[in-house]
Design an enzyme around this catalytic site. Structure first.
Site, mmCIF file in Angstrom:
data_model
loop_
_atom_site.group_PDB
_atom_site.id
_atom_site.type_symbol
_atom_site.label_atom_id
_atom_site.label_comp_id
_atom_site.label_asym_id
_atom_site.label_seq_id
_atom_site.Cartn_x
_atom_site.Cartn_y
_atom_site.Cartn_z
ATOM 1 N N LYS A 75 2.162 -2.212 9.398
ATOM 2 C CA LYS A 75 0.780 -2.658 9.575
ATOM 3 C C LYS A 75 0.705 -3.859 10.530
ATOM 4 C CE LYS A 75 0.084 -3.110 5.096
ATOM 5 N NZ LYS A 75 1.371 -2.564 4.575
ATOM 6 N N THR A 76 1.571 -4.837 10.332
ATOM 7 C CA THR A 76 1.579 -5.990 11.225
ATOM 8 C C THR A 76 1.961 -5.582 12.636
ATOM 9 O OG1 THR A 76 2.150 -7.456 9.389
ATOM 10 C CG2 THR A 76 2.545 -8.281 11.607
ATOM 11 N N ASP A 120 -4.017 -10.224 7.126
ATOM 12 C CA ASP A 120 -3.102 -9.536 6.227
ATOM 13 C C ASP A 120 -3.516 -9.755 4.772
ATOM 14 O OD1 ASP A 120 -0.959 -7.982 5.543
ATOM 15 O OD2 ASP A 120 0.554 -9.535 5.843
ATOM 16 N N THR A 169 -2.159 -3.748 0.991
ATOM 17 C CA THR A 169 -1.271 -2.870 0.237
ATOM 18 C C THR A 169 -2.011 -2.224 -0.927
ATOM 19 O OG1 THR A 169 -0.560 -4.794 -1.067
ATOM 20 C CG2 THR A 169 0.796 -4.190 0.822
ATOM 21 N N ARG A 228 11.382 -1.356 7.451
ATOM 22 C CA ARG A 228 11.876 -2.722 7.246
ATOM 23 C C ARG A 228 13.193 -2.714 6.483
ATOM 24 N NH1 ARG A 228 7.640 -6.209 4.583
ATOM 25 N NH2 ARG A 228 6.966 -6.587 6.717
#
Length: 355
Positions: A75-76, A120, A169, A228
């Site tokens: 997302k980032t 965020d 999230t 990640r």
């Protein structure tokens, strides 16, 4: 390489999908810079490409966008790509950091025309700030309150057109009025192993690490569908290969390294296996209450519920029922244990009418 709420007691877990400050710097070097480099999320990429191309063709600011999905899926990274594709600066903040409407007003009033504002964990923003954001998104205006009590006055402040990119999230926690103001919404899915292999090969090139196809596949299979985590495992396997071997990562080296770090073939780590072992060996597969299970593994209730259980449920190894947690046949098979015979109770002891 696509990345992003850390839960309780997750700082030391190799398979945690959150980040700390030090790791964020490493991730920044591995992030793709445009949509062509971005691996996976094919539907999201296609839709986003259309939205951005159309906005550029009109010479207009892109619509506000909402990106939802589990941590670590990109997302980032996508927010930064959106800014790059629109040739616009980006301002980054988070919901927990905006506790007052004044905090949000200060950020919004300093935005440039066309700037991307990435927020965020937007669902964790305070209610007064959230209500201010409604007007800012729709009318590009905020009302700044000056003074207190009966003498307070509202001064309207015009804002330049900007693009809000919200990430969450937990999309279900967003109030409908806020969710409805986004012109484009996308949900990030977990990655397939083949996609994670591409992520690992790309990261290996950037890190100057030699890895073969089987070594990448071994790491990808243990990465919980999350880029990640794949990148984190790659870096730890790289360390092992440099110290214990010639630096070249093959399947046997990857397996040996991840055994040292206690990440098994399905991506379970020490905490995950401790929960399963307690559930199977101490309670015969359940049902057992969450608090009892947490005591059995020596962890806090919140740690078991928020850190270990989501992945175990997604993998089909554990089920949540009204009576408590229950192990599935797949959990018995994964740990190489034999389920108790019929007629025994959930704790593994003979049932009331069983032999």
């Amino acid at each position: 390489m696509n990345w992003d709420e850390t839960g309780p007691d997750t700082d030391q877990r190799l398979v945690d999908s959150g980040t700390d400050g030090e790791e964020q710097a490493v991730e920044a070097a591995l992030r793709p810079k445009d949509l062509d480099e971005f691996v996976g999320q094919e539907k999201v990429r296609e839709q986003l490409d259309l939205v951005l191309r159309a906005a550029r063709a009109r010479g207009a600011t892109a619509d506000h966008m909402l990106l939802s999905g589990a941590p670590g899926l990109g997302k980032t990274t996508l927010s930064m790509i959106i800014a790059a594709e629109m040739n616009a600066p980006i301002r980054i903040s988070s919901g927990p950091a905006i506790q007052h409407a004044g905090d949000l007003a200060a950020i919004l009033s300093s935005l440039q025309e066309g700037e991307v504002f990435f927020l965020d964990e937007i669902h964790r923003m305070s209610r007064p700030a959230e209500e201010m954001l409604y007007m800012a998104m729709e009318d590009y205006r905020v009302d700044v309150i000056v003074g207190k009590g009966p003498g307070a006055t509202a001064i309207p402040l015009e804002l330049p057109p900007f693009t809000l990119v919200g990430a969450t999230t937990r999309a279900g926690l967003l109030p409908p009025p806020l969710r409805d103001r986004f012109g484009f919404t996308a949900h990030m899915e977990f990655y397939e192993p083949s996609e994670l292999e591409r992520v690992i090969h790309r990261s290996a090139r950037l890190l100057d690490v030699e890895i073969d196809t089987e070594g990448a596949a071994e790491i990808a299979g243990r990465s919980r569908g999350t880029p990640r985590i794949a990148n984190r495992l790659l870096r730890r396997v790289r360390d092992y290969a440099q110290v214990k071997a010639d630096g070249f990562i093959v399947r046997d080296i990857a397996r040996a390294a991840l055994k040292v770090y206690e990440v098994d073939a399905r991506g379970l780590d020490r905490l995950d296996r401790a929960v399963l072992v307690a559930l199977l060996k101490l309670f015969g597969g359940g049902p057992v209450g969450l608090s009892t299970l947490a005591v059995a593994v020596g962890e806090e209730r919140e740690t078991v519920e928020e850190v270990a259980e989501p992945f175990l449920v997604r993998e089909g190894l554990l089920a949540r029922t009204p009576r408590g947690r229950v192990a599935t046949p797949a959990a018995w098979a994964h740990l190489g244990l034999v389920p108790p015979q019929q007629g025994q109770g959930g704790s593994g002891q003979p049932g009331l009418f069983g032999a």
